[in-house]
Write an enzyme that holds these catalytic residues in place. Structure first.
Site: not given
Length: 473
Positions: A85, A197, A229, A367-368, A373, A391, A393, A470
């Protein structure tokens, strides 16, 4: 000792924790219980936590653990179930002003959703790719049409701007993989998956003190970037399940174990340890190809909405769930595990890809959803932590707790829903992805401050989110 580095003495040994004082004070005691179990694995040379550390299965996310390469151990628990990942960033030739219209961002997100399968039950669009070639050769196993820039070497970045495009291994181990896993993994090539992801469209803001590095990387203020991601999907999951089952039996025969039955490990020179390492490398190959194919689909969506002149060139692709051999000047040949930890090499380090030898490679830190980011670069002082940094938050609460404590209204507020600055998402209902809301994560700025304060890496650019794609599961 720096206020950003804490050496915690536990019954089984020491764990180094990189975190600012306030972050450190909020850490769950369970992470130290897990560290103590990890430190009981024979021959461990070093263990540390990054500031985004949080509880995982067998081992915390945010762990770096090191053994000697010759007589060391390997642990699927300190790699994680989603082997390989990692993150990928592409740079476009668009400016944030080109995506100022929120309706246009919605069109772009819709186009990505049409071309990029999200969930495990959806089939990828790449049935003409042979899975055998992917797991054996990585990016070099792809047909030429999926690497469109490979024919223009001066512009090509797909095969050069990656941590590794191919991991060599003993291919005979592939015979152990179940037929069902092979078929499922083939169907999932080029799919995003759920959980944390994502594909995110971002606008770059260069850090003035690192402008020279940013310009060397080809970054421009306001430039639109795409951050991805994802990992090894069904292939990595099958490798983890197969090898974990075998290693658990071996641990019983060898009299190995800790207080945590979910922490599994085997000697590197044991047949089960060697099988895991080789199959893990096949999953790393799958993971880098999966992110590449996701980017391929995103590129097609951008061209559909923004025109055929739109390009997405690779900035970098790297992993944060893996284990492999590294050479460190002061320690020689070692076997390094990183679970939810990113490698960040400084300028001049011989492991940098050639395009980044003079600057150090980009370290990609998400980031979230709803927060910035970061693109970072390693510093020489990072050698003290085997060049590992955060890697992301890092979760501050579980998925179930987030669903219980965070309202849809709070989530919508974080995404600025209904304003011109709305961070557009592809889900019709925010409730379906509320467990991934910014409120589920630590403050990424505090995480980054801990990394820079500890002297491990510097910020090259901040990436403001404009839209996110997402899966709902």
């Amino acid at each position: 000792m720096s206020t950003y580095l804490h050496k915690v003495k536990l019954p089984a040994g020491d764990v180094q924790v990189y975190a600012g004082p306030e972050l450190f004070s909020t850490l769950d005691y369970k992470i130290f219980e897990m560290a103590n179990n990890n430190l009981q694995i024979p021959g461990i040379q070093f263990m540390s936590y990054t500031p985004d550390v949080h509880v995982g299965v067998g081992t915390c996310i945010g762990t770096t653990a090191v053994w000697n390469n010759g007589d060391g151990y390997v642990s699927p628990s300190i790699v994680g179930s989603d082997i390989g990942c990692g993150m990928r960033v592409h740079l476009t030739n668009l400016h944030s002003s080109d995506l100022k219209d929120v309706k246009l961002r919605r069109r772009l997100v819709k186009a990505i959703g049409k071309l990029l399968p999200m969930e495990s039950h959806q089939r990828g669009h790449f049935s003409d790719i042979r899975l055998e070639h992917v797991v054996k050769k990585g990016l070099h196993g792809l047909p030429g049409k999926y690497v469109p820039d490979s024919y223009t070497p001066k512009k090509s970045t797909s095969l050069t701007h990656v941590e590794s495009g191919k991991f060599a291994f003993d291919e005979s181990v592939l015979d152990a993989m179940p037929e069902q896993a092979i078929h499922r993994a083939h169907r999932q090539l080029g799919t995003l998956g759920g959980g944390n992801h994502f594909v995110e469209i971002q606008a770059i803001e260069i850090a003035e003190e690192q402008r020279a590095v940013a310009e060397a990387w080809g970054l421009v203020d306001g430039q639109i970037a795409v951050m991805i991601h994802s990992g090894s999907r069904a292939w990595g999951g099958a490798v983890n399940q197969l090898c974990t089952t075998a290693i658990k039996k071996t641990m019983g025969r060898l009299g190995l174990g800790t207080a945590d039955p979910k922490l599994v490990f085997a000697p590197l020179d044991h047949p089960d340890g060697m099988q895991y390492v080789n199959l893990m490398y096949s999953a790393l190959n799958y993971a880098v190809v999966n992110r590449h194919l996701i980017a391929y689909a995103v590129r097609e969506a951008f061209r559909e909405v923004m025109g055929s002149g739109c390009e997405l060139r690779t900035l970098y692709d790297l992993m944060h769930n893996y284990a492999w051999e590294e050479h460190h000047d002061k320690r020689g040949s070692v076997f390094v595990h990183r679970k939810g930890a990113t490698r960040a090499l400084p300028a001049g380090h011989p492991d940098n890809p050639k395009p980044y030898m003079a600057t150090g490679h980009p370290a990609l830190i998400p980031g979230s959803m709803g927060t910035a980011s970061y693109l970072m670069v390693g510093r020489p002082e990072g050698e003290a932590n085997y060049y590992s940094i955060c890697h992301g938050a890092g979760r501050i609460r579980s998925r179930s707790a987030t669903k219980r404590l965070v309202t849809v209204e709070e989530f919508a507020g974080a995404l600025k829903v209904g304003t011109d600055d709305e961070i557009v998402v592809n889900q019709l209902s925010l409730e379906s992805i509320i467990d991934e809301s910014p409120q589920a994560y630590k403050n990424v700025d505090d995480i980054i401050e801990s990394v820079t304060g500890a002297g491990l890496a510097d910020v090259v650019a901040k990436c403001k989110p404009l839209a996110a794609v997402k899966g709902a599961k």
